[in-house]
Write a protein that holds these residues in place. Structure first.
Motif, short mmCIF file in Angstrom:
data_model
loop_
_atom_site.label_atom_id
_atom_site.label_comp_id
_atom_site.label_asym_id
_atom_site.label_seq_id
_atom_site.Cartn_x
_atom_site.Cartn_y
_atom_site.Cartn_z
N PHE A 162 0.84 -1.19 0.00
CA PHE A 162 0.00 0.00 0.00
C PHE A 162 0.88 1.26 0.00
O PHE A 162 0.67 2.18 -0.79
CB PHE A 162 -0.92 -0.01 1.23
N GLN A 163 1.86 1.29 0.89
CA GLN A 163 2.75 2.45 0.97
C GLN A 163 3.47 2.68 -0.36
O GLN A 163 3.57 3.81 -0.84
CB GLN A 163 3.77 2.26 2.09
N LYS A 164 3.94 1.60 -0.96
CA LYS A 164 4.65 1.71 -2.23
C LYS A 164 3.71 2.29 -3.30
O LYS A 164 4.11 3.16 -4.07
CB LYS A 164 5.17 0.34 -2.66
N SER A 165 2.45 1.84 -3.32
CA SER A 165 1.50 2.33 -4.32
C SER A 165 1.18 3.81 -4.12
O SER A 165 0.74 4.47 -5.06
CB SER A 165 0.22 1.49 -4.32
N PHE A 166 1.39 4.33 -2.92
CA PHE A 166 1.17 5.75 -2.64
C PHE A 166 2.46 6.56 -2.72
O PHE A 166 2.49 7.73 -2.36
CB PHE A 166 0.50 5.94 -1.27
N GLY A 167 3.55 5.93 -3.15
CA GLY A 167 4.82 6.64 -3.30
C GLY A 167 5.48 6.98 -1.98
O GLY A 167 6.26 7.92 -1.88
N MET A 168 5.15 6.20 -0.95
CA MET A 168 5.71 6.43 0.38
C MET A 168 6.85 5.45 0.63
O MET A 168 6.98 4.46 -0.07
CB MET A 168 4.62 6.22 1.44
N GLU A 169 7.62 5.73 1.66
CA GLU A 169 8.63 4.77 2.09
C GLU A 169 7.88 3.52 2.56
O GLU A 169 7.04 3.57 3.45
CB GLU A 169 9.47 5.33 3.24
N ALA A 170 8.21 2.38 1.94
CA ALA A 170 7.52 1.12 2.24
C ALA A 170 8.19 0.42 3.42
O ALA A 170 8.90 -0.57 3.26
CB ALA A 170 7.48 0.23 1.00
N ASP A 171 7.94 0.95 4.63
CA ASP A 171 8.58 0.39 5.82
C ASP A 171 7.66 -0.57 6.59
O ASP A 171 8.07 -1.18 7.58
CB ASP A 171 9.09 1.50 6.74
#
Length: 166
Positions: A132-141
């Motif tokens: 989900f984070q990756k799909s929103f362009g966020m750091e995928a932590d």
């Protein structure tokens, strides 16, 4: 926004009056304008907290993961001003509870999670949060922090006003 400006605006939010059905005045007008800006309230602003305002407040509260009670207190004011969820816990692998179940539900709606909604932040949930984070362009932590809660609040969820009738 500088820390001082942010602190002053947070204090201004905290000093707002509690509003609910029957309230009237400038604060209700301000509330109506904030809800209109968020495209939640679509009536002319009159400064009267009626059923239409209450329904809009409940919808907004639902969107930002607050109890949808229709009462505008400090947390609702803060969420209105920041246009984001407030006071949400940081969740990570090993967390559990209702907040985790909420994350799982939203991740299921967004098609990132296919597991059980069980309130346990296990490996499958962490993987879904990362995707989900990756799909929103966020750091995928894989950690659900303020930024992730804000992104989750952007996912349209079913809202049944009958659930919140008092």
């Amino acid at each position: 926004m500088s820390p001082t400006t942010q602190m002053k605006s947070t204090q201004a939010m905290v000093n707002k009056p509690q509003l609910q059905l029957g309230s009237q005045g400038k604060a209700v007008l301000e509330l109506e304008h904030l809800l209109t800006k968020l495209r939640i309230y679509r009536q002319p602003a009159k400064g009267i907290f009626n059923k239409a305002v209450e329904s809009s407040v409940k919808l907004f509260q639902f969107r930002v993961f607050l109890p949808a009670d229709g009462i505008v207190g400090p947390l609702t004011w803060q969420a209105l001003y920041t246009e984001a969820p407030v006071n949400m816990p940081v969740l990570r692998l090993g967390s559990s509870g209702e907040a985790v179940a909420t994350v799982q539900e939203v991740l299921r709606i967004s098609k990132h999670y296919g597991g059980k909604i069980d309130g346990d932040f296990a490996t499958l949930t962490e993987k879904a949060v990362r995707a989900f984070q990756k799909s929103f362009g966020m750091e995928a932590d894989g950690i659900v922090d303020r930024e992730t809660w804000t992104a989750l609040s952007q996912i349209p969820r079913s809202y049944d006003p009958k659930t919140f009738l008092t």
